[in-house]
Design an enzyme around this catalytic site. Structure first.
Site, PDB file in Angstrom:
ATOM      1  N   CYS A 404      75.302  86.771  65.631  1.00 28.31           N
ATOM      2  CA  CYS A 404      76.216  87.894  65.780  1.00 28.31           C
ATOM      3  C   CYS A 404      77.676  87.461  65.743  1.00 28.31           C
ATOM      4  O   CYS A 404      78.570  88.305  65.651  1.00 28.31           O
ATOM      5  CB  CYS A 404      75.916  88.641  67.086  1.00 28.31           C
ATOM      6  SG  CYS A 404      74.869  90.077  66.818  1.00 28.31           S
ATOM      7  N   LYS A 407      79.473  88.768  62.672  1.00 26.77           N
ATOM      8  CA  LYS A 407      79.595  90.208  62.432  1.00 26.77           C
ATOM      9  C   LYS A 407      81.010  90.597  62.039  1.00 26.77           C
ATOM     10  O   LYS A 407      81.978  89.901  62.329  1.00 26.77           O
ATOM     11  CB  LYS A 407      79.211  90.986  63.705  1.00 26.77           C
ATOM     12  CG  LYS A 407      77.723  91.073  63.963  1.00 26.77           C
ATOM     13  CD  LYS A 407      77.419  91.966  65.145  1.00 26.77           C
ATOM     14  CE  LYS A 407      77.674  93.429  64.813  1.00 26.77           C
ATOM     15  NZ  LYS A 407      77.103  94.330  65.849  1.00 26.77           N
ATOM     16  N   ASP A 434      76.458 105.089  65.815  1.00 31.31           N
ATOM     17  CA  ASP A 434      75.515 104.926  66.915  1.00 31.31           C
ATOM     18  C   ASP A 434      74.699 103.644  66.737  1.00 31.31           C
ATOM     19  O   ASP A 434      74.583 103.105  65.632  1.00 31.31           O
ATOM     20  CB  ASP A 434      74.555 106.119  66.987  1.00 31.31           C
ATOM     21  CG  ASP A 434      75.230 107.381  67.519  1.00 31.31           C
ATOM     22  OD1 ASP A 434      76.373 107.261  67.987  1.00 31.31           O
ATOM     23  OD2 ASP A 434      74.619 108.454  67.451  1.00 31.31           O
ATOM     24  N   GLY A 525      58.934  94.362  53.086  1.00 35.78           N
ATOM     25  CA  GLY A 525      60.295  93.869  53.136  1.00 35.78           C
ATOM     26  C   GLY A 525      60.782  93.427  51.777  1.00 35.78           C
ATOM     27  O   GLY A 525      60.212  93.780  50.731  1.00 35.78           O
ATOM     28  N   HIS A 526      61.826  92.629  51.781  1.00 37.15           N
ATOM     29  CA  HIS A 526      62.447  92.167  50.539  1.00 37.15           C
ATOM     30  C   HIS A 526      62.946  90.744  50.759  1.00 37.15           C
ATOM     31  O   HIS A 526      63.493  90.421  51.807  1.00 37.15           O
ATOM     32  CB  HIS A 526      63.619  93.084  50.157  1.00 37.15           C
ATOM     33  CG  HIS A 526      64.248  92.740  48.847  1.00 37.15           C
ATOM     34  ND1 HIS A 526      63.599  92.901  47.652  1.00 37.15           N
ATOM     35  CD2 HIS A 526      65.469  92.220  48.541  1.00 37.15           C
ATOM     36  CE1 HIS A 526      64.385  92.516  46.659  1.00 37.15           C
ATOM     37  NE2 HIS A 526      65.536  92.091  47.180  1.00 37.15           N
ATOM     38  N   ASP A 610      72.038  97.261  74.146  1.00 37.33           N
ATOM     39  CA  ASP A 610      71.822  95.816  74.208  1.00 37.33           C
ATOM     40  C   ASP A 610      73.145  95.127  73.910  1.00 37.33           C
ATOM     41  O   ASP A 610      73.941  95.575  73.099  1.00 37.33           O
ATOM     42  CB  ASP A 610      70.719  95.357  73.254  1.00 37.33           C
ATOM     43  CG  ASP A 610      70.994  95.700  71.793  1.00 37.33           C
ATOM     44  OD1 ASP A 610      71.693  96.700  71.541  1.00 37.33           O
ATOM     45  OD2 ASP A 610      70.505  94.970  70.906  1.00 37.33           O
TER      46      ASP A 610
END
Length: 722
Positions: A404, A407, A434, A525-526, A610
């Site tokens: 993170c 980000k 959101d 998934g991919h 979270d």
């Protein structure tokens, strides 16, 4: 280090963090073999240095001083470190079986797992401890010494084995107890007629030193039983002992006997190039190896001397190049610790002792550890003289963080989302920005959808997949939903089809384990290849009542946090090679743990989220804004990962640190860790005090931790740190 323009094509797996492998990691970091992926499998994040163990037991060295930091070494070498035990090798399929995870594939493998000193004596497994593995013995000794100091046990020690190790440890333990003003009772037991592993002159000097230290010496005895408070001898005599240490020779790890490796008395039989006798792709070195071409006693000096040859031959095996033979010296200098800061030197039958020799040994040992500890910090690639305006400032002096920490800042993110229109479909209850999308289901109930992906923090695809899966589940748990299904989104580094298959298999197995335990199913998934590994998941969840949002907090609610903060600082330091390996291992282990039970006990929260990229302050501020309240946080009540505080005070920061401060400025005490981006961070819930206390009690009963860190108050969105 890995270059994205060179595909990975070969897997080198090193089992064990012994001295030779540690030296190879350093050499590999200085001169990596491009195209080779390096993996190390070891039970713990550190490995003790044999030469300094007696000094540690005697109290001359701290625990940290003798520990080789494998986490830092592996990061420096660009290697992944798997913290577990190898349990089997399948040479036909070229797989190393590992406790607690799927097998690890190899093209070339090397063993440096040392030996044990376990003994086949009734009661020893329960009441005794082998001098090897060293870390287990050192832990037992520290616990015993603490108990003696507190008066909880008697200072009675028995050492089984009268070789060099048994003599050194007997003297070290006796010295340590006396240094605490405790009169020890140490007994050295040996089956032979005289102490072994020493020349006549050295043996005489050691025996005299043992007697001056009031250590009782019994030779020609056989131990028949080890009990909690004594050791029984064959003649019926009982030797008082509250700590019984086995130091009688080298014992190979028992699991090796269950493999098809060529063994000699349980040790892996090698050839002059250090590969095994019938397989040039498997090597062994150090105490776990037998060298029939040049038989030598088990001594760390041979592993150290073998390291350059093994390094060359591993690279040769990975490139089909010529190999070198290992030619160990016939004689070597023994430097034996004598308890206090004195040592005995023996070579060619000559023996000298005294404090000067201890200082010499100390310099040799510290130089060895310095070589493995003083690692060059990674440097960013040099920029051309001419670059566009602003490029140098954006790059800064530190690499981009993973997880993170990579980000986009919240301000920039909100600017981008501002272009989106609020949904007009009345089944879509959420709005842009959101934590997750909320859809009203036609038959009643709600579906929650969230997506996350992470730039790799570590080199282990399986561990990274676990972290990414737990991270992606965070929004589902925070909204009170039951995880339902997941889609994966995976970017692999450029690699051969064989390594693609291996890597994707590890990722899939690890992620499937996390999601299945959380009650969800991976449905597809991919997958693509790119410059670096990135793993993400889109996760759906369901709930029968309205999902928990950010906007329901009430004045008087307390805030509960289920994980410490500081992971961003630790990972930033890990990337630059300055974090303690044990601290990194602890935070990574926490990141992989599910939080479904914590979410269950917090399911009646008024508001919940979270704690991830925007830091603790940012996520508290989000609840405040949505609930039209303010918050007061007790700084001392907020848990922090070990090592994070010291790193933060040194100025270590994640890439997202400054944008997080700008997004959520705080009042009162200023603490950088409140703005530290978290990966797979804790749940943050607002609920009434009585409900919070009940939730904490219920979690504690299940072995889960949580902390009350503050409260919601009337206000206009301010976050004050008290």
């Amino acid at each position: 280090m890995h270059r994205s323009d060179i595909p990975l094509t070969q897997d080198l797996v090193m089992i064990g963090g012994g001295h030779a492998h540690a030296l190879i990691l350093r050499k590999w970091g200085m001169n990596p073999l491009l195209g080779a992926r390096l993996t190390v499998i070891n039970p713990g994040p550190t490995a003790p240095y044999t030469g300094m163990l007696p000094g540690h037991i005697a109290g001359h060295y701290s625990r940290e001083t003798l520990e080789i930091d494998l986490v830092r070494l592996c990061r420096f070498a660009g290697a992944r470190l798997i913290l577990s035990h190898a349990t089997q090798i399948d040479r036909e399929q070229r797989l190393i079986h590992v406790d607690g995870r799927p097998p690890v594939a190899y093209d070339v493998a090397s063993f440096d797992i040392g030996i044990t000193a376990t003994m086949d004596i009734p009661g020893f497994a329960t009441f005794g401890v082998g001098a090897k593995p060293l870390d287990a013995y050192a832990r037992h000794w520290r616990d015993f010494l603490s108990a003696v100091e507190q008066g909880d046990t008697a200072p009675e020690v028995a050492v089984i084995g009268g070789g060099v190790a048994g003599c050194e440890l007997s003297l070290a333990m006796a010295h340590a107890l006396r240094a605490k003003h405790i009169q020890p009772r140490v007994t050295l037991l040996h089956s032979g007629p005289s102490l072994s592993g020493l020349g006549n002159l050295a043996r005489q000097r050691i025996e005299a030193k043992l007697r001056r230290a009031d250590i009782d010496i019994y030779t020609g005895v056989r131990v028949t039983k080890v009990a909690a408070d004594h050791v029984a001898l064959h003649d019926g005599k009982k030797i008082p002992s509250r700590l019984t240490v086995g130091a009688a020779g080298a014992v190979p790890h028992s699991w090796l006997s269950q493999t098809d490796l060529p063994l000699s008395d349980g040790f892996i039989e090698t050839t002059p190039d250090l590969s095994i006798t019938d397989d040039p792709s498997v090597f062994a070195v150090g105490d776990c190896a037998a060298m029939p071409f040049a038989p030598r006693p088990k001594a760390g000096v041979f592993a150290v001397r073998a390291a350059p040859v093994l390094y060359h031959n591993l690279r040769a095996a990975l490139t089909n190049g010529p190999r070198k033979p290992f030619k160990p010296q016939k004689g070597y200098l023994k430097l034996i610790s004598l308890g206090e800061k004195s040592a005995l030197a023996e070579k060619f039958g000559l023996a000298l002792s005294g404090p000067m020799l201890w200082r010499w040994k100390d310099r040799i040992d510290r130089a060895f550890m310095k070589k493995l500890d003083d690692l060059p910090l990674p440097r960013p690639a040099a920029l051309p003289d001419l670059v566009a305006t602003g490029a140098r400032e954006v790059l800064g002096s530190k690499p981009l963080c993973g997880g993170c920490g990579a980000k986009i800042g919240n301000t920039v993110l909100n600017d981008g989302l501002s272009l989106l229109q609020h949904p007009t479909d009345d089944t879509i209850l959420s709005t842009p920005g959101d934590d997750a999308a909320v859809l009203r289901q036609p038959g009643g109930g709600f579906q929650v959808i969230s997506t996350d992906h992470l730039r790799a923090l570590i080199h282990d695809p399986a561990e990274m997949a676990r972290i990414a899966a737990v991270h992606a589940l965070g929004d589902i748990w925070a909204m009170g939903a039951q995880p339902q299904a997941a889609l994966s989104s995976i970017i692999l580094p450029h690699m051969s089809p064989a390594l693609q298959s291996r890597t994707l298999g590890e990722i899939t197995a690890a992620a499937n384990d996390v999601f299945s335990r959380a009650g969800a199913t991976i449905v597809g998934g991919h997958t693509t290849m790119g410059a670096e590994m990135t793993i993400g998941f889109t996760v759906t969840g369901t709930c029968t009542s309205s999902p928990i949002s950010l906007s329901g907090a009430q004045a008087g609610d307390v805030l509960v946090l289920t994980r410490p903060i500081g992971s961003g600082v630790l990972m930033a330091a890990h990337m630059e090679g300055s974090a303690r390996g044990a601290d990194v291992a602890q935070v990574l282990a926490e990141m992989t743990q599910l939080q479904d039970r914590q979410a269950f006990h917090l399911r009646h929260a008024h508001a919940m989220t979270d704690v991830t990229g925007f830091g603790l302050a940012g996520h508290i501020a989000a609840i405040c804004r949505a609930s039209h309240l303010s918050a007061e946080i007790l700084a001392d009540a907020v848990p922090v990962y070990a090592g994070a505080r010291a790193l933060s005070e040194r100025g270590v920061q994640s890439s997202l640190f400054q944008p997080n401060i700008e997004n959520a400025p705080t009042l009162g005490r200023q603490d950088p860790l409140f703005h530290d981006p978290q990966t797979a961070g804790g749940l943050l819930a607002a609920l009434p005090p009585a409900d919070a206390e009940a939730a904490l009690c219920n979690m504690a009963a299940e072995g889960k931790k949580a902390w009350i860190i503050g409260r919601m108050i009337d206000g206009e969105g301010a976050v004050t740190i008290l």
